[in-house]
Design a protein around this motif. Structure first.
Motif, mmCIF file in Angstrom:
data_model
loop_
_atom_site.group_PDB
_atom_site.id
_atom_site.type_symbol
_atom_site.label_atom_id
_atom_site.label_comp_id
_atom_site.label_asym_id
_atom_site.label_seq_id
_atom_site.Cartn_x
_atom_site.Cartn_y
_atom_site.Cartn_z
ATOM 1 N N PRO A 229 -17.231 70.778 -43.688
ATOM 2 C CA PRO A 229 -18.271 71.652 -43.143
ATOM 3 C C PRO A 229 -17.935 72.127 -41.732
ATOM 4 O O PRO A 229 -17.294 71.413 -40.953
ATOM 5 N N ALA A 230 -18.389 73.334 -41.427
ATOM 6 C CA ALA A 230 -18.287 73.881 -40.068
ATOM 7 C C ALA A 230 -19.694 74.216 -39.601
ATOM 8 O O ALA A 230 -20.343 75.111 -40.147
ATOM 9 N N GLN A 231 -20.172 73.479 -38.614
ATOM 10 C CA GLN A 231 -21.511 73.658 -38.078
ATOM 11 C C GLN A 231 -21.414 74.416 -36.755
ATOM 12 O O GLN A 231 -20.815 73.913 -35.796
ATOM 13 N N LEU A 232 -21.993 75.606 -36.718
ATOM 14 C CA LEU A 232 -21.788 76.530 -35.606
ATOM 15 C C LEU A 232 -23.112 76.881 -34.953
ATOM 16 O O LEU A 232 -24.110 77.107 -35.633
ATOM 17 N N THR A 233 -23.108 76.924 -33.624
ATOM 18 C CA THR A 233 -24.302 77.281 -32.851
ATOM 19 C C THR A 233 -23.948 78.406 -31.891
ATOM 20 O O THR A 233 -22.874 78.412 -31.292
ATOM 21 N N PHE A 234 -24.861 79.369 -31.762
ATOM 22 C CA PHE A 234 -24.660 80.482 -30.833
ATOM 23 C C PHE A 234 -26.007 80.850 -30.234
ATOM 24 O O PHE A 234 -27.060 80.505 -30.769
ATOM 25 N N GLY A 235 -25.983 81.555 -29.106
ATOM 26 C CA GLY A 235 -27.252 82.015 -28.567
ATOM 27 C C GLY A 235 -27.201 82.390 -27.112
ATOM 28 O O GLY A 235 -26.229 82.113 -26.404
ATOM 29 N N MET A 236 -28.293 83.033 -26.673
ATOM 30 C CA MET A 236 -28.421 83.443 -25.280
ATOM 31 C C MET A 236 -29.774 83.015 -24.725
ATOM 32 O O MET A 236 -30.442 83.746 -24.013
ATOM 33 N N GLU A 237 -30.153 81.767 -25.065
ATOM 34 C CA GLU A 237 -31.369 81.151 -24.509
ATOM 35 C C GLU A 237 -31.119 79.657 -24.304
ATOM 36 O O GLU A 237 -31.974 78.835 -24.547
ATOM 37 N N HIS A 238 -29.898 79.323 -23.815
ATOM 38 C CA HIS A 238 -29.418 77.954 -23.715
ATOM 39 C C HIS A 238 -28.765 77.715 -22.350
ATOM 40 O O HIS A 238 -28.559 78.630 -21.571
ATOM 41 N N SER A 239 -28.360 76.479 -22.132
ATOM 42 C CA SER A 239 -27.382 76.214 -21.096
ATOM 43 C C SER A 239 -26.023 76.713 -21.578
ATOM 44 O O SER A 239 -25.802 76.903 -22.783
ATOM 45 N N TYR A 240 -25.092 76.914 -20.637
ATOM 46 C CA TYR A 240 -23.806 77.492 -21.003
ATOM 47 C C TYR A 240 -22.938 76.464 -21.723
ATOM 48 O O TYR A 240 -22.803 75.325 -21.285
ATOM 49 N N GLN A 241 -22.354 76.887 -22.829
ATOM 50 C CA GLN A 241 -21.432 76.024 -23.561
ATOM 51 C C GLN A 241 -20.492 76.889 -24.386
ATOM 52 O O GLN A 241 -20.923 77.849 -25.024
ATOM 53 N N ASN A 242 -19.203 76.603 -24.345
ATOM 54 C CA ASN A 242 -18.282 77.182 -25.327
ATOM 55 C C ASN A 242 -17.211 76.142 -25.631
ATOM 56 O O ASN A 242 -16.343 75.869 -24.828
ATOM 57 N N SER A 243 -17.335 75.540 -26.801
ATOM 58 C CA SER A 243 -16.522 74.374 -27.126
ATOM 59 C C SER A 243 -16.369 74.252 -28.630
ATOM 60 O O SER A 243 -17.075 74.910 -29.399
ATOM 61 N N TYR A 244 -15.440 73.383 -29.040
ATOM 62 C CA TYR A 244 -15.414 72.962 -30.431
ATOM 63 C C TYR A 244 -14.877 71.537 -30.528
ATOM 64 O O TYR A 244 -14.223 71.040 -29.611
ATOM 65 N N ALA A 245 -15.210 70.899 -31.629
ATOM 66 C CA ALA A 245 -14.763 69.529 -31.881
ATOM 67 C C ALA A 245 -14.427 69.397 -33.354
ATOM 68 O O ALA A 245 -15.097 69.967 -34.220
ATOM 69 N N LEU A 246 -13.376 68.658 -33.622
ATOM 70 C CA LEU A 246 -12.934 68.395 -34.987
ATOM 71 C C LEU A 246 -13.029 66.898 -35.255
ATOM 72 O O LEU A 246 -12.503 66.086 -34.489
ATOM 73 N N SER A 247 -13.713 66.546 -36.335
ATOM 74 C CA SER A 247 -13.846 65.151 -36.733
ATOM 75 C C SER A 247 -12.909 64.870 -37.895
ATOM 76 O O SER A 247 -12.815 65.675 -38.838
ATOM 77 N N GLY A 248 -12.212 63.744 -37.818
ATOM 78 C CA GLY A 248 -11.282 63.372 -38.873
ATOM 79 C C GLY A 248 -11.559 61.989 -39.412
ATOM 80 O O GLY A 248 -12.482 61.298 -38.967
ATOM 81 N N SER A 249 -10.741 61.575 -40.351
ATOM 82 C CA SER A 249 -10.929 60.265 -40.980
ATOM 83 C C SER A 249 -10.615 59.121 -40.027
ATOM 84 O O SER A 249 -11.089 57.993 -40.222
ATOM 85 N N THR A 250 -9.839 59.393 -38.959
ATOM 86 C CA THR A 250 -9.481 58.310 -38.032
ATOM 87 C C THR A 250 -9.831 58.620 -36.576
ATOM 88 O O THR A 250 -9.588 57.781 -35.705
ATOM 89 N N GLY A 251 -10.393 59.823 -36.299
ATOM 90 C CA GLY A 251 -10.680 60.133 -34.907
ATOM 91 C C GLY A 251 -11.368 61.478 -34.739
ATOM 92 O O GLY A 251 -11.807 62.111 -35.705
ATOM 93 N N ARG A 252 -11.439 61.879 -33.492
ATOM 94 C CA ARG A 252 -12.144 63.102 -33.119
ATOM 95 C C ARG A 252 -11.352 63.793 -32.015
ATOM 96 O O ARG A 252 -10.839 63.144 -31.095
ATOM 97 N N LEU A 253 -11.257 65.124 -32.101
ATOM 98 C CA LEU A 253 -10.549 65.931 -31.108
ATOM 99 C C LEU A 253 -11.520 66.961 -30.546
ATOM 100 O O LEU A 253 -12.151 67.709 -31.310
ATOM 101 N N THR A 254 -11.627 67.005 -29.221
ATOM 102 C CA THR A 254 -12.606 67.880 -28.570
ATOM 103 C C THR A 254 -11.921 68.853 -27.627
ATOM 104 O O THR A 254 -11.032 68.484 -26.855
#
Length: 331
Positions: A229-254
């Protein structure tokens, strides 16, 4: 990228004096040894002169003069979305190569038609999703391929900004405003880039302003054929954020700063596993210069941009699917 040393500098015209052109794209063009900026057009002649005072070239009040300018080889278009298709077509008909800000148009059929027209004319047409040309994403792909976090299990990405001042173009429905087409495309394109392009739309929710009739924010759920799954968020009524993270079977990459890095910033990739935490500091890179370089190389070498064009069309198709299935919550 291969190095390029054109025998003659590519003469650029600019149609539209947008903030992105002033802050990022034209400064990158200014330092590129293969480019001369020879003409800049705005609806407001004084604004065009402000740009040419800084970046050079002749100012024009009105866009057609640049589209038809005999000394212009290529045109950069940072206009509002709903004006893209018209001016791309006019420039292609006038024999100009075109670099256009994202998205190329407001729909799949229109983008496909424009790309077909460019091919028929033997011209380069490129949509400027500049973040794709930053080397940090190639580093992420390599880490995934090397098994840094095991088998991929999920992708999360967000591109959000605080509210803009009243009257901002993003609040104007008739020129393609709203958060989804402006910001939502970035997480979608990142998901395509890292999970593969054969993604399906599983659901979406849009928060839509009742008075303005524009999408203010939302979330999208995509999935790969393997069920990632790819869970995506966007908007212009938030604090500033532009990032992504990948979750795997043994870890996470941000990746903390995914889409709008300054050219002086050294990206940091964070890898976390049960008994291991690591930060990989990468070299600084200039994604706007990279996008411009790719465009110039395509013009000079006459190389087809098949991967870029496929990405544009596949993303346009996904965006239309999201719009069809999204549940609108009126605010």
């Amino acid at each position: 990228m291969t190095s390029y040393q054109p025998a003659q500098r590519l003469r650029f015209g600019v149609i539209g004096c947008a903030d992105i052109a002033w802050r990022r794209t034209l400064p990158a063009m200014e330092t590129d040894p293969a480019i001369d900026v020879v003409a800049i057009a705005s609806r407001d002649g004084d604004r065009a002169r402000t740009f040419t005072d800084r970046f050079g070239g002749t100012p024009y009040a009105g866009y057609q003069a640049v589209a038809e300018h005999e000394d212009v080889d290529a045109v950069y278009i940072p206009l509002p979305l709903m004006l893209h298709a018209e001016w791309i077509e006019r420039c292609l008909d006038a024999g100009k190569h075109v670099l256009v800000e994202k998205p190329m148009s407001d729909g799949y059929k229109e983008s496909a038609r424009l790309l077909d027209l460019a091919r028929e004319r033997g011209l380069v047409l490129l949509e400027n999703y500049m973040f794709l040309y930053h080397s940090q994403h190639a580093a992420v792909r390599k880490l995934l391929a090397d098994g840094a976090i095991g088998d991929l299990r999920g992708f999360h990405s967000a591109f959000t900004i605080p509210p803009k001042p009243p009257g901002d173009i993003r609040y104007q429905a008739d020129v393609g405003g709203g958060a989804f087409l402006d910001f939502g495309g970035y997480p979608i394109r990142a998901a395509q880039h890292l999970l593969g392009r054969d993604l399906s739309v599983e659901g979406a929710v849009f928060r839509r302003d009742r008075a303005l009739d524009v999408v203010m924010s939302g979330s999208v759920l995509l999935a790969s054929p393997e069920g990632v799954p790819a869970q995506l968020t966007f908007g212009m009524e938030h604090s500033y954020q532009n990032s992504y993270a990948l979750s795997g079977s043994t870890g996470r990459l941000t990746v903390d700063w995914a889409f709008t890095l300054p050219e002086t910033h050294r990206p940091v990739l964070r890898i976390e596993r049960q008994d291991h935490r690591e930060e990989v500091v990468l070299a600084a890179d200039h994604q706007f210069a990279g996008a411009i370089r790719a465009f110039v190389e395509a013009v000079v070498t006459k190389a087809p941009l098949r991967e870029e064009h496929d990405g544009t069309l596949e993303q346009a198709a996904l965006i239309e699917q999201v719009q069809r299935v999204a549940r609108n919550v009126w605010i």
